[in-house]
Design a protein around this motif. Structure first.
Motif, PDB file in Angstrom:
ATOM      1  N   THR B 188     -37.006  82.862 -68.019  1.00 32.72           N
ATOM      2  CA  THR B 188     -36.591  83.560 -69.247  1.00 32.72           C
ATOM      3  C   THR B 188     -35.120  83.286 -69.520  1.00 32.72           C
ATOM      4  O   THR B 188     -34.269  84.178 -69.421  1.00 32.72           O
ATOM      5  N   GLY B 189     -34.817  82.052 -69.842  1.00 32.30           N
ATOM      6  CA  GLY B 189     -33.456  81.738 -70.262  1.00 32.30           C
ATOM      7  C   GLY B 189     -32.631  81.058 -69.189  1.00 32.30           C
ATOM      8  O   GLY B 189     -33.153  80.627 -68.171  1.00 32.30           O
ATOM      9  N   TYR B 190     -31.332  80.960 -69.437  1.00 31.20           N
ATOM     10  CA  TYR B 190     -30.454  80.164 -68.581  1.00 31.20           C
ATOM     11  C   TYR B 190     -30.329  80.760 -67.188  1.00 31.20           C
ATOM     12  O   TYR B 190     -30.333  81.978 -67.009  1.00 31.20           O
ATOM     13  N   ASP B 191     -30.168  79.864 -66.239  1.00 29.36           N
ATOM     14  CA  ASP B 191     -30.109  80.235 -64.836  1.00 29.36           C
ATOM     15  C   ASP B 191     -28.698  80.707 -64.471  1.00 29.36           C
ATOM     16  O   ASP B 191     -27.924  79.992 -63.829  1.00 29.36           O
ATOM     17  N   LEU B 192     -28.375  81.922 -64.882  1.00 28.39           N
ATOM     18  CA  LEU B 192     -27.052  82.476 -64.578  1.00 28.39           C
ATOM     19  C   LEU B 192     -26.850  82.624 -63.077  1.00 28.39           C
ATOM     20  O   LEU B 192     -25.757  82.413 -62.552  1.00 28.39           O
TER      21      LEU B 192
END
Lengths: 468, 468
Positions: B188-192
């Motif tokens: 679910t989105g960028y790999d922070l």
């Protein structure tokens, strides 16, 4: 516009800039055939350098770019929107396996190499490339990386992210970042690799990768266990992990309804049990020693589970061929579902320890809101990943039921988030789940993501409208 | 200044804002005692909320922050510079194990929990937390994450990065990002998460984490093999991986000189062989089944290696106690080195397949440039990670030799980069290797890193002068 396309042709060659409706059609329609977008052109560069030059041109002209691999995604991430402003940039012609190093256990590939070809190259070198999923004959490694694809090997080997050591990326400015390192350890600055992995082409275009290989197991043997409930499946999985460790390479949960659908639509497949049970688990043990060792380990573990009252019945394959037969039951669930009609799909993940309670609480909520609906629940229990699909009640028209999609999503996704889960375990966000993402992510996290997007793609030309 | 410290005291309590030289001293000196920095104060918050409020205050006042865990780093990443402008923010009081979920196989910890305490909590729940390194009694999990620590378990379990599922981070603006997910799959989105891991506190402050646990193996058994050259060590490793797969949990290379030093400075330790051989490999096999299975697998593999002419001699431990004895040889190499005098250290990694050639080419270059110098080469062969340390010729004064540091680095690091390796495999960059990073990274990669730094820490208050 014509000038732009002429310049594209000067870079990629006239044959590889498509702008006729017929030529572009397969690149504009999504895999499930639910949506067809529009584009100025489809660009099919033949080298990394051509990719970089095309991106630089698009940046100059502020033309949005939709990168595309095998176009097998399920969330509208690899097709353009309806505006017609974007170009599709297909990586399919970058299809060379650049190098395979059996001692380092790595393979260096172009982004456009089809997953199955990577598997085959690994096998030819007596190695295993463990990424495996339904679309493997069509999807590309670049798409797998951009969506951090999962599949059936995650329990032992991890997602695509865990299988990648290095990347080559064309940035939105048209620069080439050469990060094709084949290193197991490298602590020299920020982890750009994992930022591009799973970014769905919104931060740059992956053009090449160094992927990990593993020693091929000598054999993989499968069993099917019948269980009273998902709770018992969790207990069985814990027992197997304790006794088999990394030799447990598969653990798939399937409800009674799943195997009913398979039996109804594929009557030629085996029916392992004379009776029907509430739940089934497909187990796979792989051995680096021998098939005998795998069989023995699986038999002793299922025996112990039987003695402990965890399993109601079990069939242990005694050969690789029998093992394939049991896997077919699992693999035919999506096909049986499709043959049975439409349904409302969810690709969710949860802490493994919450799965039984999640199912026990959410199924009654669905029944209350949509009486008679049928829950087709199966998935990779070891990864906490459920395909939690809601089918219409028997006799109810498919299309009539599908109007409930938004309401069904709300029940399922609200429950997922309440249990600390994810609304997209392995399929990504694309355009399809963008609103869901905005609904469930915290403002802090959304702002961090937006800051990264703005920093790396300041012109917002990379796959706009996807994820954020 | 006083007003600033008063506000810090209002947040963390007067006892936890240190500004006397004696109180601050242990926080300002680096682990190896080579450098002592200066600071306005040392802040010791007792909760995540206090961390966030202190960071917000520092952001308002533009006060640089040096986050610190156990302060055991080797690259001057966790101590302030000499300017005295920064505060040290110690996470040591955040030392609670928040939760342990044996079914999900996760442990949720504060950043300040000492690594050994995580290992012990896992063991108490019959699980394994596999991160293991020399400083484990002092280092904290937050520091391990911020430096993506490696250690001896990487071959089987990966670096700290691979052991982390979720993070909690205080951003440079003082917001709390709650990403404490215990999920194996989440697209679910960028790999922070992976961006903060290994960022050495330059993008934000890790305050909590969800770490993976594994089933504890039933036994781990060790062997020591004598080998003609590093090339044969690679062949031995390939053979073991083919036969043992994930059961091969350790493979450490040690040159003759390494064991000579250990024998000289620790004469009470065992001497496994009557003769001296050019190279040694320490092998560890772990079994999820039994100690007998581990011994049998190790004996049959070393037997096959002997038959294939790969090993010259081998000692296989027949008990866990004997195995510990062999590991001690490996663990005493750094201590024996320190007892022997100073040397010029390199923490490098290479593609595993290049290691033998790298050593064969680089050692003569060093001998040519620094005649008589002694190469103390050992490391985690399975990860391609060598500790490639250059000691003075016998009888040459340590300090006189250390003036060659820059020239020795150039020989070694130039060779590393030519072989596609990394100049920092597991220790990170900190302030110590910042110039080396700038020398060897491509401008494209440096610019991407700078863009991320500017986007996430626009005031440049997070550990300035480290990495970039």
């Amino acid at each position: 516009m014509t000038a732009f396309l002429d310049r594209c042709r000067a870079i990629a060659g006239a044959d590889f800039v498509l702008d006729t409706p017929a030529g572009m059609a397969p690149f504009l329609r999504d895999w499930r055939g639910r949506f067809t977008g529009s584009a100025r052109a489809v660009l099919r560069p033949g080298s990394v350098d051509e990719v970089a030059r095309l991106v630089r041109l698009c940046a100059d002209e502020r033309v949005p770019i939709v990168p595309q691999g095998g176009n097998t995604g399920l969330v509208l991430g690899s097709v353009p929107d309806a505006s017609g402003s974007a170009v599709v940039l297909s990586l399919a012609r970058l299809a060379t396996i650049r190098a395979l190093d059996p001692v380092n256990r790595t393979v260096t590939v172009d982004a456009g190499v089809i997953l199955q070809h990577v598997q085959e190259a690994a096998a030819a070198a007596d190695c295993l490339f463990p990424l495996s999923l339904a679309a493997e004959g069509s999807c590309t490694i670049g798409g797998n990386l951009s969506t951090n694809a999962g599949g059936t090997g995650v329990l032992r080997y991890g997602n695509t992210r865990e299988l990648c050591l290095g990347l080559e990326v064309v940035t939105p400015a048209g620069d080439i970042w050469s990060g094709l390192r084949g290193l197991r350890k490298d602590n020299t600055g920020y982890d750009l690799r994992d930022l591009y992995i799973g970014a769905e082409g919104t931060l740059g275009i992956i053009t090449g990768a160094v992927m990990k290989l593993y020693p091929a197991p000598k054999a993989s043997i499968t069993a099917l266990a019948a269980l009273p409930s998902p709770e018992y499946a969790l207990r069985l999985q814990s027992l197997l992990q304790d006794r088999a460790g990394a030799s447990l390479t598969g653990f798939e949960l399937m409800s009674a309804l799943c195997l009913d659908l398979v039996a109804r639509h594929f009557p030629a497949l085996p029916r392992p049990f004379p009776a029907t049970y509430p739940q089934y688990a497909l187990l796979e043990i792989s051995s680096s020693e021998s098939a005998d060792h795998a069989v023995q380990l699986l038999e002793s573990a299922t025996g112990a589970a039987f003695d402990a009252g965890i399993v109601l019945d079990a069939v242990v394959a005694t050969s690789v061929a029998q093992s394939r037969g049991l896997w077919q039951l699992r693999e035919h669930i999506p096909l049986a579902q499709a043959a049975d009609g439409k349904n409302i799909k969810h690709d969710i993940s949860l802490p493994v320890s919450s799965i039984a309670e999640f199912i026990a609480r959410t199924e009654p909520q669905l029944q209350q809101a949509f009486p008679g609906c049928r829950l087709v629940c199966f998935g990779h229990l070891g990864d906490g990943n459920l395909h939690f699909n809601v089918a219409p009640p028997p006799g109810v028209d498919n299309e009539a039921f599908l109007v409930n999609q938004e309401a069904v999503n709300r029940v399922v996704h609200d429950a997922v988030v309440a249990f600390g889960g994810s609304i997209s375990a392995e399929h990504g966000i694309g355009a399809l789940k963008r609103d869901e993402l905005a609904r469930y992510k915290s403002p802090v996290e959304l702002n961090l993501m937006r800051a990264i997007k703005a920093a790396l793609d300041p012109l917002n030309i990379m796959n706009p409208g996807k994820i954020l």
